[in-house]
Design a protein around this motif. Sequence first.
Motif, PDB file in Angstrom:
ATOM      1  N   GLU B  45       3.012   4.567   2.210  1.00  0.00           N
ATOM      2  CA  GLU B  45       3.890   4.780   3.372  1.00  0.00           C
ATOM      3  C   GLU B  45       4.617   6.119   3.256  1.00  0.00           C
ATOM      4  O   GLU B  45       4.744   6.859   4.238  1.00  0.00           O
ATOM      5  N   ARG B  48       2.236   8.925   3.956  1.00  0.00           N
ATOM      6  CA  ARG B  48       1.973   9.014   5.397  1.00  0.00           C
ATOM      7  C   ARG B  48       3.150   9.660   6.122  1.00  0.00           C
ATOM      8  O   ARG B  48       2.964  10.389   7.096  1.00  0.00           O
ATOM      9  N   THR B 176       8.560  -3.019   1.057  1.00  0.00           N
ATOM     10  CA  THR B 176       7.306  -3.128   1.798  1.00  0.00           C
ATOM     11  C   THR B 176       6.710  -4.517   1.742  1.00  0.00           C
ATOM     12  O   THR B 176       6.709  -5.174   0.707  1.00  0.00           O
ATOM     13  N   LEU B 180       2.184  -3.513   5.963  1.00  0.00           N
ATOM     14  CA  LEU B 180       2.728  -2.202   6.341  1.00  0.00           C
ATOM     15  C   LEU B 180       1.615  -1.168   6.449  1.00  0.00           C
ATOM     16  O   LEU B 180       1.587  -0.354   7.369  1.00  0.00           O
ATOM     17  N   ASN B 181       0.707  -1.175   5.509  1.00  0.00           N
ATOM     18  CA  ASN B 181      -0.420  -0.237   5.557  1.00  0.00           C
ATOM     19  C   ASN B 181      -1.480  -0.687   4.554  1.00  0.00           C
ATOM     20  O   ASN B 181      -1.261  -1.634   3.788  1.00  0.00           O
TER      21      ASN B 181
END
Lengths: 309, 250
Positions: B45, B48, B176, B180-181
Motif C-alpha cells: 500500500e 502504491r 491493513t 486492501l491490495n
Amino acid sequence: MSTLVVAEHDNAELKPVTLVVVAAASAIGGDIDILVAGGGCSAVADEAAKIVCVSKVLLADNDAYTHQLAENIAPLVAELGAGYTHVLAAHTTTGKNFLPRVAATLGVAQISDIIGVDSPDTFKRPFYAGNAIATVKSSDAIKVVSVRGTAYDGVAAEGGSAAIEAVTSVHDAGLSSFISEEIAKLERPELTAASIIISGGRGMQSGENFKLLEGIADKLGAAIGASRAAVDAGFVPNDMQVGQTGKIVAPDLYIAVGISGAIQHLAGMKDSKVIVAINKDGDAPIFQIADYGLVADLFQALPELEALL
Amino acid sequence: MKVLVPVKRVVDANVKIRVKPDKSGVDLTNVKMTVNPFCEIAIEEAVRMKEAGTATEVVAVAVGVSACQEQLRTCLALGADRAVLIETDVDIQPLGVATALKALQEKEQADIILFGKQSIDGDNGQTGQMFAALTGMPQGTFASEVTIENGKAYVTREVDGGLQKISTSLPVVITTDLRLNEPRYASLPNIMKAKKKQMDIFTPEELGVDVTPTLEVLSVEPPPVRAAGIKVESVEELVDKLKNEAKVIP
C-alpha cells in the motif's frame, strides 16, 4: 479485585458476546461493573443492569461515543479502568479496535483473545493460528484482556438488578469522524451467533455457486461462512471469512463444503461440536478433524442434501 | 508525505509449527521466516501511495533480532526507499514495539504509519493501536480501502457484519486487512538494487526506550487434538447420522 467489562452493543441492543465476557470476568472473581458507552444507548444500560452477577452499570451516553470511535472510547475506558484491577472486552472488531489503545494509554500490556482464566493474573490464549496455546502471566497492575467469543458460555441475561450510574466525563478527541456504515442485511443468523454454519471454500468454484449453500442454510436456520481461499478468489465478501484472521466460531454443527482444511481455516472452526466435511478429495486435511466426512462431488451432494432436509 | 511501515519477521504461513517438548515455546530452529503477510500488504500500500504521487518516501522498520535485516531487505526489494532496524534480542511484546516505534517516529515525523492488522505468529493485533495511543494519533484499523485527500485520510474498515467508513486527521495510523491490495513479487533487478539501499540500525537504548515485557509466558502447549471421525458413504447416511447419532439437526 474488580473488573470493568466494556459492553458491546449497537446503541439499541446489547450483543450476546457481552455475556461471554461477563462469564470470563466471573471466572476471574471479584466485583463486576459494566460500561455502556454509546449515543442514545440507555436501553442497552437497562438490559445490562439485568445481567446476573453485575454490581453496577456505568452509562456514558454522548454523541462522541455513538460510533465507538477508538479515539474517543479508549480515553474513557482508560480513565474509568484505572480504578479497576481488570478491564475486559470482547475480541470482536470493536474490542480489537479500541482495547489496545486503552492498554497503551494505561501503560500496560494487553492479553488478547483469551480462551481461559487460570487465576486473576494468568490466562490461556491461542497463538500461531491456534496451533499452540500459551499460558501467560501478567505482572501489570491492571490486566487488560480481550475475550474470545467462544471461550465461555454466556451468563444469564436476566436475573440481576444492578444500579445504573451516569458517567459525565466526555472524551471527544476530534481526530476522527464516522462517515457511513454498510452492514450487510442478514436474513440468516450472524456467523458468531449461529448454532449451525455451512461454509464454502475454493471448491465452490464461483460466488454464484454459493447459492447451493443458501437453500440448505435456509432449511437449517444456518449461517453461511467461507474459507479465506473463497474470499481471496472473490467469491464472497470478507465478512464471511471463518479462520485465523476472520471470524472464530464454535457452532453445534459446522458443515465444510469444498474446503481443504488449511490450518488457518481450522483455527477458526475446530472447536465446533460436530464437524461435517464434504470434499471430493478424500485426502483433504479437513477429514482429519471431521466427525463425519463425505467424499463426494459437492455439486451432486448439495442438491441431494437440500432435498433430504 | 512520508510513510513509515513497521514490519514483523514471522514464521512462514505454510509452515506447520511444533511446540517444544519442554513446553517452553514454539520450535523455530531451521524454520522458514518471512515478512508477516499483513505487513507485506502494508508495504504494498505504501509503495502504491508513492507510485500514485501521494507519498514521497517509504521507510520500512522492524523491531527485533539482527536477522530481521532479511525481511527489511525484502521490503526494500518490494519498493521501500530505506529501512531501519531497532535491534534487540529481547522477546519483545506489542507495547515494547509500539514504544520503540514512537521514539523512531519522533525522528522520522512520518505522516502515515501503515501496520499489518495482526501478526500470524503472536495473533495479538495490538501494535498499531498501541502506537496510535502513545503518539496521540487517530487510527483506521482493518482497512480495506485508504484514500488520502485534502490533508485527511478516508478509511474503509472491515468490521463484523460489514464495512465502516471513517475519516481522520493526519498523521494517521492505518492497519491493513486482507482485501486492501494484493502484494507484488519482488523482481530480480529490484532484489539486487535493494542490497544497496540504506539500512540504519539502532538499539532501544540508543532511542532511550525500555522494551522489557511485562507478560511472562509460563508454558506453551499444543492444542487438544481433535480425532478424526468416520467417513459416510452417501448423503442419506450423513443426514441419518446428523439426525440420530449427533442429534444436531431436527
